[in-house]
Enzyme design. Structure first.
Site, PDB file in Angstrom:
ATOM      1  N   LYS A 243       0.836  -1.202   0.000  1.00  0.00           N
ATOM      2  CA  LYS A 243       0.000   0.000   0.000  1.00  0.00           C
ATOM      3  C   LYS A 243       0.873   1.256   0.000  1.00  0.00           C
ATOM      4  CE  LYS A 243      -3.493  -2.678   0.263  1.00  0.00           C
ATOM      5  NZ  LYS A 243      -3.201  -3.586  -0.824  1.00  0.00           N
ATOM      6  N   ASP A 244       0.261   2.366  -0.383  1.00  0.00           N
ATOM      7  CA  ASP A 244       0.985   3.629  -0.486  1.00  0.00           C
ATOM      8  C   ASP A 244       1.684   3.995   0.815  1.00  0.00           C
ATOM      9  OD1 ASP A 244      -0.196   5.413  -3.083  1.00  0.00           O
ATOM     10  OD2 ASP A 244      -1.337   3.669  -2.427  1.00  0.00           O
ATOM     11  N   LYS A 245       2.791   4.707   0.681  1.00  0.00           N
ATOM     12  CA  LYS A 245       3.500   5.178   1.859  1.00  0.00           C
ATOM     13  C   LYS A 245       2.843   6.432   2.430  1.00  0.00           C
ATOM     14  CE  LYS A 245       7.946   6.794   3.586  1.00  0.00           C
ATOM     15  NZ  LYS A 245       9.386   7.010   3.305  1.00  0.00           N
ATOM     16  N   CYS A 486       0.885   1.742  -5.356  1.00  0.00           N
ATOM     17  CA  CYS A 486      -0.454   1.392  -4.926  1.00  0.00           C
ATOM     18  C   CYS A 486      -1.050   0.324  -5.820  1.00  0.00           C
ATOM     19  CB  CYS A 486      -1.365   2.612  -4.907  1.00  0.00           C
ATOM     20  SG  CYS A 486      -1.539   3.407  -6.529  1.00  0.00           S
TER      21      CYS A 486
END
Length: 694
Positions: A243-245, A486
């Site tokens: 998942k995105d940071k 993502c």
């Protein structure tokens, strides 16, 4: 010298839009909580952090495990027995390992490789000896660097100094033989994953599944923190995708033979991370086991000519969808795009690929950039290894190999974890795909299917090419090199057939533009039957690459040895919702996270960490952090600073700012940033967004 600029959208092939509707100005990811992601499992359930309660099943280690002797104990008698079993040399090596372990330097205890042993029965006897006499040590069998002989490797297990072990491999906890001790998969300095408690009850699933909620951390980083606290490596955990940071995200994770109470106890010490929704299951998660992601995205500082423009653009996104480009995240957040490394690998230019990975780059932290510049000028490997942070996995792996094998650049590249090193080539595939997608839209539009298009077949036709998108499962590793992603495997693309549209198909009208796909180049990829195929070969030729012949004999870096895959050109958001609002406080949350809801519903659970535990850590967190320490019901919720007025043209707009909250689901492998790009009709690059955020 650092490179002058980052990859632009145009350079990545991102040039077209799905509609001609005008966009408007808005800021993406002003705060971490402006980008909320919930994983959608294959059964359609949305992963949310809703509970910290322990499961009904109770799991604990037995007294034998608790009482197991530690590295600090007197092992003289056991060592003498081992000497009789394996000889003086192996006994002295084992004694050295025990001395290092008892000295307290667990992180510096390298594995011990016993003498080559061709007798399988004797090797089994040695393995059993360690299970009985040295329970805090773990053994496995590896190949000697001659590729023929077998050796036993001895490592300090997780939690080794206190005699206990927990956790294990995400693939089931059973050890696998390690090949090529001197090759790409062998790392003397790599810690060992223990195989979990030996006393696990038979009636309980061997994997603990939990929901991981994290903020401003990529998945690997968060699991690395948890793993360090548990005495496990991050690879002990299984998950469906990264998942995105720069976001607040929730996803499912599994770990082998770790009790829920051990993991739950970490919540008081975790910052920017929380875990919950525990359950025991029979199987661990692997990459790709998800349906997609549910996004809740808030765009702040919205400026438009009128509310009608905003409404038309947002409704247009829900109706018209967007071009399903690979986002800029796919090519790296630094100014050394990963597709350049991929192109060098495909050409067989090993030294060039290594230099691209190690060279200074624009936009990186000053201290890291200084290390890169010092290494480039002086070639001091030891200094670089000491100062490169842990997340620079590729860089550290390359330098460790070059230290042992100076000048062997191919071996250095192979020392990078496989999923990461393969991602460079996959990035180049994505680069070609983006340019082909833009050419397809520019040449034929998006209103119809044309002869020669590739489409997913409505029926399975024997003999047609099977679609397997093999490039996606590797995105997760890129976060280890400062890449923010993502996307994950797209389940619908794993087993589908494609065909080239002919005149008969067009006359029947059975296909629409939504069925059109384009290939990721590979040995089994079918190219379109029209001029769109030419763009692949023309661009590759300019880069000195052939898509039909290999430039060298290294199969894993040869595009013709990859299966390739297919990807839809067009994507519509699923379950699309939106809300226009105004706000006055830039620091207020405009969308509720899982922790906001938990904080509101369970205020008594929000103050469990002492001041001493949180001191010195909270100061390092962003003002946006909701996960910095225990849940705090006093933190501003989604209502703080928000004015429930949806009129853009009201008289008091000078004091108020406009925001749009969007909620939608995308299948795995689709980028939410590309949907936002369609909405705003502006670049999604970090540098451009920073200009809007000023």
């Amino acid at each position: 010298m650092a490179r002058s600029s980052s990859l632009t959208e145009a350079e990545a092939g991102i040039t077209c839009f799905a509609s001609s509707l005008p966009g408007f100005r808005g800021v993406l990811k002003h705060r971490y909580s402006d980008f909320i992601v919930h994983e959608v499992a294959r059964d359609g359930s949305v992963a949310r952090l809703t509970s910290f309660d322990l499961p009904d099943e109770c799991v604990d280690v037995n007294e034998e495990d608790k009482a197991a002797p530690s590295a600090d104990a007197d092992h003289s008698q056991a060592l003498e027995s081992f000497r009789e079993l394996c000889g003086d040399a192996d006994c002295e090596a084992l004694k050295g390992l025990l001395q290092k372990a008892s000295a307290g330097g667990e992180n510096d205890v390298s594995p011990v490789i016993l003498s080559p042993d061709a007798d399988k029965a004797h090797r089994s006897e040695v393995h059993n000896f360690f299970k009985i006499s040295f329970k805090f040590l773990v053994t496995d069998t590896v190949e000697h660097n001659d590729g023929v002989q077998r050796c036993i490797r001895v490592r300090l297990g997780s939690g080794g100094r206190d005699g206990r072990s927990g956790g294990g491999r995400s693939g089931g906890g059973r050890g696998r033989k390690r090949k090529n001790m001197g090759g790409s998969d062998w790392r003397d300095d790599r810690p060992f994953d223990s195989r979990g408690s030996t006393s696990w009850p038979s009636h309980v699933g061997k994997f603990l599944r939990f929901h991981l909620c994290k903020e401003n951390k990529d998945t690997q980083e968060a699991l690395g923190v948890i793993g360090k606290m548990l005495g496990l490596q991050s690879r002990s955990f299984g998950f469906a995708g990264t998942k995105d940071k720069r976001a607040v995200t929730t996803q499912q994770v599994t770990v082998f033979k770790v009790s829920a109470n051990r993991l739950a106890a970490l919540n008081n010490r975790l910052f920017g991370i929380k875990v919950g929704n525990f359950s025991y299951v029979k199987e661990g998660l692997v990459l790709g086991q998800l349906m997609g992601n549910r996004f809740t995205i808030t765009l702040r500082g919205v400026v438009a000519e009128s509310e009608d423009v905003i409404k038309a653009a947002v409704e247009g996104l829900g109706k018209n969808g967007f071009i399903n480009y690979y986002g800029l995240q796919r090519f790296g957040s630094s100014s050394v795009p990963t597709q350049l490394v991929g192109a060098a690998l495909l050409r067989g230019e090993w030294k060039s690929a290594v230099n691209l990975i190690l060279d200074p780059r624009e936009g990186e932290r000053d201290d890291i950039r200084e290390v890169r510049e010092h290494y480039k000028e002086h070639g001091n490997i030891d200094m670089a290894l000491r100062n490169f942070p842990r997340h620079l996995v590729a860089e550290k792996a390359i330098l460790q190999c070059l230290k042992k094998c100076p000048g062997n650049y191919l071996q250095a590249l192979k020392s990078i974890p496989r999923t990461l090193r393969m991602m460079y080539v996959h990035s180049y595939q994505s680069y070609l795909w983006n340019h082909a997608a833009s050419t397809r839209v520019q040449k034929y539009g998006i209103s119809q299917v044309v002869e020669g298009d590739l489409v997913y077949t409505k029926e399975i036709i024997p003999g047609e090419a099977a679609s397997v998108d093999t490039s996606e499962p590797y995105d997760d590793q890129l976060n280890s090199s400062n890449i923010d992603l993502c996307s994950e495997t797209l389940p619908e693309e794993t087993i589908q057939s494609v065909k080239i549209v002919d005149f008969e198909d067009l006359s029947k009208g059975v296909y629409s533009f939504e069925d059109v796909v384009l290939p990721l180049p590979g040995s089994q990829a079918l190219f379109p039957g029209n001029k769109i195929a030419d763009i692949y070969h023309e661009m590759a030729k300019k880069d000195g690459i052939s898509l039909i012949e290999n430039a060298h004999g290294v199969k894993e870096f040869s595009i013709t040895n990859m299966k390739g895959g297919y990807r839809r050109v067009f994507q519509r958001p699923i379950d699309f919702e939106w809300e226009l609002m105004t706000y006055t406080d830039d620091t207020s949350s405009l969308a509720e996270t899982d922790l906001d809801i938990l904080s509101r519903n369970k205020p008594t659970e929000t103050k469990e960490v002492s001041e001493t535990e949180s001191s010195g850590i909270l100061s390092a967190q962003s003002h946006d952090s909701k996960l910095a320490g225990p849940l705090d019901s006093s933190m501003p919720g989604s209502e703080s600073g928000v004015v429930e007025d949806k009129s853009v043209g009201s008289s008091d707009m000078l004091a108020r700012k406009v925001a749009i909250k969007l909620a939608f689901t995308l299948p795995a492998s689709s980028y939410a940033t590309m949907a936002i790009r369609e909405l705003l009709k502006t670049s999604t690059s970090v540098s451009y967004q920073k200009t809007l955020d000023c």
